[in-house]
Scaffold this motif. Structure first.
Motif, short mmCIF file in Angstrom:
data_model
loop_
_atom_site.label_atom_id
_atom_site.label_comp_id
_atom_site.label_asym_id
_atom_site.label_seq_id
_atom_site.Cartn_x
_atom_site.Cartn_y
_atom_site.Cartn_z
N GLY A 83 0.81 -1.22 0.00
CA GLY A 83 0.00 0.00 0.00
C GLY A 83 0.83 1.25 0.00
O GLY A 83 0.34 2.33 0.32
N MET A 84 2.11 1.14 -0.40
CA MET A 84 3.02 2.28 -0.34
C MET A 84 3.69 2.50 -1.69
O MET A 84 3.90 1.57 -2.46
CB MET A 84 4.07 2.07 0.75
CG MET A 84 3.45 1.84 2.12
SD MET A 84 4.66 1.70 3.45
CE MET A 84 3.72 0.75 4.66
N ASN A 85 4.03 3.76 -1.96
CA ASN A 85 4.62 4.13 -3.25
C ASN A 85 6.09 3.74 -3.31
O ASN A 85 6.71 3.45 -2.28
CB ASN A 85 4.42 5.63 -3.50
CG ASN A 85 5.36 6.50 -2.70
OD1 ASN A 85 6.51 6.73 -3.09
ND2 ASN A 85 4.89 6.99 -1.56
N PRO A 86 6.67 3.68 -4.50
CA PRO A 86 8.04 3.17 -4.65
C PRO A 86 9.10 3.92 -3.85
O PRO A 86 10.12 3.32 -3.50
CB PRO A 86 8.30 3.28 -6.16
CG PRO A 86 6.94 3.18 -6.78
CD PRO A 86 6.03 3.90 -5.83
N ALA A 87 8.90 5.20 -3.58
CA ALA A 87 9.89 5.91 -2.77
C ALA A 87 9.95 5.34 -1.36
O ALA A 87 11.01 5.31 -0.73
CB ALA A 87 9.57 7.41 -2.72
N ARG A 88 8.81 4.88 -0.86
CA ARG A 88 8.80 4.26 0.47
C ARG A 88 9.29 2.81 0.40
O ARG A 88 10.09 2.39 1.26
CB ARG A 88 7.38 4.28 1.05
CG ARG A 88 6.85 5.64 1.42
CD ARG A 88 5.58 5.47 2.26
NE ARG A 88 4.75 6.65 2.26
CZ ARG A 88 4.89 7.68 3.09
NH1 ARG A 88 5.87 7.68 3.97
NH2 ARG A 88 4.07 8.72 3.03
N ILE A 484 -5.06 -1.68 -2.46
CA ILE A 484 -5.30 -3.10 -2.20
C ILE A 484 -4.93 -3.47 -0.76
O ILE A 484 -5.73 -4.05 -0.02
CB ILE A 484 -4.54 -3.99 -3.20
CG1 ILE A 484 -5.07 -3.76 -4.62
CG2 ILE A 484 -4.65 -5.46 -2.81
CD1 ILE A 484 -6.52 -4.13 -4.83
N ALA A 485 -3.71 -3.15 -0.34
CA ALA A 485 -3.23 -3.57 0.98
C ALA A 485 -4.09 -3.02 2.11
O ALA A 485 -4.50 -3.79 3.01
CB ALA A 485 -1.76 -3.18 1.17
N PRO A 486 -4.39 -1.71 2.16
CA PRO A 486 -5.23 -1.24 3.28
C PRO A 486 -6.61 -1.88 3.30
O PRO A 486 -7.18 -2.10 4.38
CB PRO A 486 -5.31 0.28 3.06
CG PRO A 486 -4.88 0.51 1.66
CD PRO A 486 -3.93 -0.59 1.33
N THR A 487 -7.14 -2.21 2.12
CA THR A 487 -8.45 -2.88 2.08
C THR A 487 -8.35 -4.28 2.67
O THR A 487 -9.24 -4.73 3.40
CB THR A 487 -8.97 -2.93 0.63
OG1 THR A 487 -9.07 -1.60 0.12
CG2 THR A 487 -10.32 -3.60 0.56
N ASP A 501 0.12 4.62 2.08
CA ASP A 501 -0.32 5.66 1.15
C ASP A 501 -1.73 5.41 0.61
O ASP A 501 -2.43 6.37 0.27
CB ASP A 501 0.65 5.73 -0.05
CG ASP A 501 2.03 6.21 0.36
OD1 ASP A 501 2.12 7.25 1.03
OD2 ASP A 501 3.02 5.54 0.01
N GLY A 502 -2.12 4.17 0.49
CA GLY A 502 -3.42 3.85 -0.07
C GLY A 502 -4.55 4.07 0.92
O GLY A 502 -4.34 4.44 2.09
N ARG A 503 -5.77 3.82 0.44
CA ARG A 503 -6.96 3.98 1.27
C ARG A 503 -7.79 2.70 1.21
O ARG A 503 -7.65 1.89 0.29
CB ARG A 503 -7.81 5.15 0.77
CG ARG A 503 -8.38 4.93 -0.62
CD ARG A 503 -9.25 6.09 -1.09
NE ARG A 503 -9.84 5.80 -2.40
CZ ARG A 503 -10.94 5.10 -2.60
NH1 ARG A 503 -11.60 4.62 -1.55
NH2 ARG A 503 -11.41 4.88 -3.82
#
Length: 552
Positions: A83-88, A484-487, A501-503
């Motif tokens: 659930g996180m962007n590539p920088a993370r 996907i991951a936070p869901t 980062d996701g919701r």
């Protein structure tokens, strides 16, 4: 099939620390099946022939799933699973320098954030993870893991616990083990289907015999078969190529039906793809020539650089003709990479004293522009960037009804939360029919005849499907891959990582107590992969797998 039952006991005789954590309210099981590279247009085109996917989608929630930039599996799967962007995540796949034909060495230890199995394990949930890209070396989890794409070889210790490998059937493989673009069709299919059948049988047995709350399996063959057969619709034999791809998807669809039935009606089933497939550019745009015209870039006008530029121009011209394109397709991947060097910008072709910014072609028909460190004032750098973006937007309007770029992004619009100092300033996502070029050209635009076009490759939009008791039937909504991951965490009833980062995709689920009003968050640590020998040999095997798929 050789697979020992382990139901009701700790796998491998080991206890994971997460088992001692008291469970929160059990929200049921979650089964995730990845169809690598499943494209939404392909799915809709063949809905009637993929009955399980169709039923899950139309009786559940589904839509497009926007991938990472670039839409590359090694970047997208860590983001989907965290659930996180590539920088993370730490997985950007940016080359060591802007003039190389490579990516940095990668394995599971490159991922700096907790993924689904880390979080689920930390909360006492039992997990099973099979064939997810970038999971070698495998991580200690509260359950079991079988590594996926980029496992160096089947001789490696690619399972957790290690003894699980002895339970796998003879001939279990994580990859094809050969450069698929160098073999005949019959050879490719003769190896693809047995590998897939062995994995499918293994997954079905694990699903039934091991305890799990979260089970994740990625089908890699759906990507491989498209890389082998995918081509543009004007190509001779397109209909047959489409049928060969569809036949494999039918096979995977039947398997999905068996998994759904074995998981039971109370399980939430999630199908997702990390990106789409089918992009075949038919136009070149020469962006360093455009940057030179705008005063930001300067090609070298003397010495070896000008000779290299002239040679690259001639090769690009030859490459547009069908016979040359057919010849190039038969060149082995390693030599093709060397050939690609001849048509790619090199440092010696640049007049660095007069260059403030340059364009680099990135993975899967994306690209980026980096501003020179010689522009050292933050205010001046921002001024240069805004001038370039404004110019690119104008360039995008010079072809009526035909956009060159789908997106023009500042780096902080897609990368957040990490160190951005080494990340280029502007990212470009080309429209399906366009591809950027780095070498000089007298014309900014050039058509690629059908016989000179590359094989199909990745698109930005993949697919997701949610199906199960808490899902609102008939929901159609588009999501980001980070959602996907936070869901999944919400479905499992566990706290979300504090840096996610996701919701949670609330719009896809019933609101009668399925999810809380506010989701708790906490800090998690990513698990480190097991100690493995990782020398030049295994790394070269990994690079060869990437070359075989055309990634390098």
């Amino acid at each position: 099939m050789k697979m020992n039952s382990n139901k009701g006991r700790t796998i491998g005789g080991k206890t994971h620390p997460g088992e001692e954590i008291a469970r929160q309210t059990d929200r049921g099981k979650v089964l995730i099946v990845g169809f690598d590279a499943l494209d939404p247009e392909f799915l809709e085109r063949h809905f009637s022939e993929l009955p399980v996917l169709r039923e899950l989608a139309l009786t559940g929630a589904w839509g497009r799933l926007r991938s990472t930039i670039p839409p590359f599996s090694l970047i997208a799967w860590p983001s989907a699973m965290s659930g996180m962007n590539p920088a993370r995540t730490g997985v950007t796949c940016l080359p060591p320098d802007d003039f190389s034909c490579s990516i940095p060495p990668l394995n599971s230890r490159a991922v700096r954030v907790p993924r689904l199995w880390d979080v689920a394990s930390a909360n006492g949930r039992k997990v099973g993870v099979v064939n997810v890209p970038l999971t070698y070396p495998p991580s200690p989890v509260n359950g079991f893991m079988i590594s996926g794409f980029l496992t160096p070889s089947d001789r490696s210790d690619f399972t957790y616990p290690r003894e699980l490998k002895t339970e796998l059937p003879p001939g279990y493989r994580t990859s094809l083990g050969f450069a698929q673009d160098r073999v005949e069709e019959e050879f490719f299919l003769r190896h693809l289907y047995p590998l897939t059948e062995t994995q499918f049988g293994t997954v079905e047995t694990l699903l039934e015999t091991k305890p799990w709350d979260l089970f994740i399996y990625v089908i890699s063959g759906t990507d491989w078969v498209q890389h082998y057969f995918g081509c543009h619709r004007e190509a001779s034999g397109w209909e047959r190529s489409e049928e060969m791809m569809l036949e494999y998807f039918r096979y995977a669809d039947r398997f999905l039906g068996r998994l759904r039935d074995r998981a039971g009606p109370e399980t939430t089933v999630i199908v997702l793809s990390d990106h789409g497939f089918g992009k075949v550019p038919s136009r070149y745009v020469y962006l360093n020539s455009w940057l030179e015209r705008e005063g930001f870039f300067r090609f070298q006008r003397s010495g070896r650089g000008i000779v290299k530029s002239a040679l690259a121009g001639h090769i690009r011209t030859l490459g547009a003709f069908p016979p040359f394109g057919l010849l190039k397709a038969r060149i082995p991947p390693r030599l093709r990479c060397e050939f690609h060097h001849l048509t790619r910008l090199e440092s010696r072709q640049v007049d660095w004293e007069k260059t403030r910014a340059w364009f680099t072609l990135f993975l899967h028909h994306t690209g980026y522009i980096r501003i020179s460190d010689r522009v050292d004032s933050p205010a001046e750098r921002e001024k240069v960037r805004e001038e370039i973006i404004s110019g690119l937007k104008g360039l995008n309007e010079t072809r009526p009804g035909e956009k060159i770029f789908d997106r023009i992004c500042r780096r902080e619009e897609i990368f957040t939360g990490g160190d951005l100092s080494g990340i280029p300033d502007i990212f470009l996502l080309f429209a399906d029919q366009w591809l950027g070029q780095t070498v000089p050209s007298k014309s900014l635009f050039r058509r690629i005849p059908p016989g000179g076009r590359s094989k199909a490759t990745h698109r930005m939009d993949g697919v997701y499907i949610f199906s199960g008791p808490p899902v609102i039937p008939g929901t159609r909504a588009d999501l980001e891959i980070y959602d996907i991951a936070p869901t999944v965490y919400a479905l499992l009833g566990v706290p979300l990582p504090d840096t996610i980062d996701g919701r949670v995709a609330r719009e896809c689920f019933r609101q009668d107590g399925v999810f809380p009003g506010v989701f708790p968050r906490r800090e998690y640590r990513p698990s480190a992969g097991q100690d493995v020998e990782w020398g030049a040999g295994p790394q070269e095997e990994v690079l060869e797998k990437l070359r075989a798929l055309g990634y390098l």
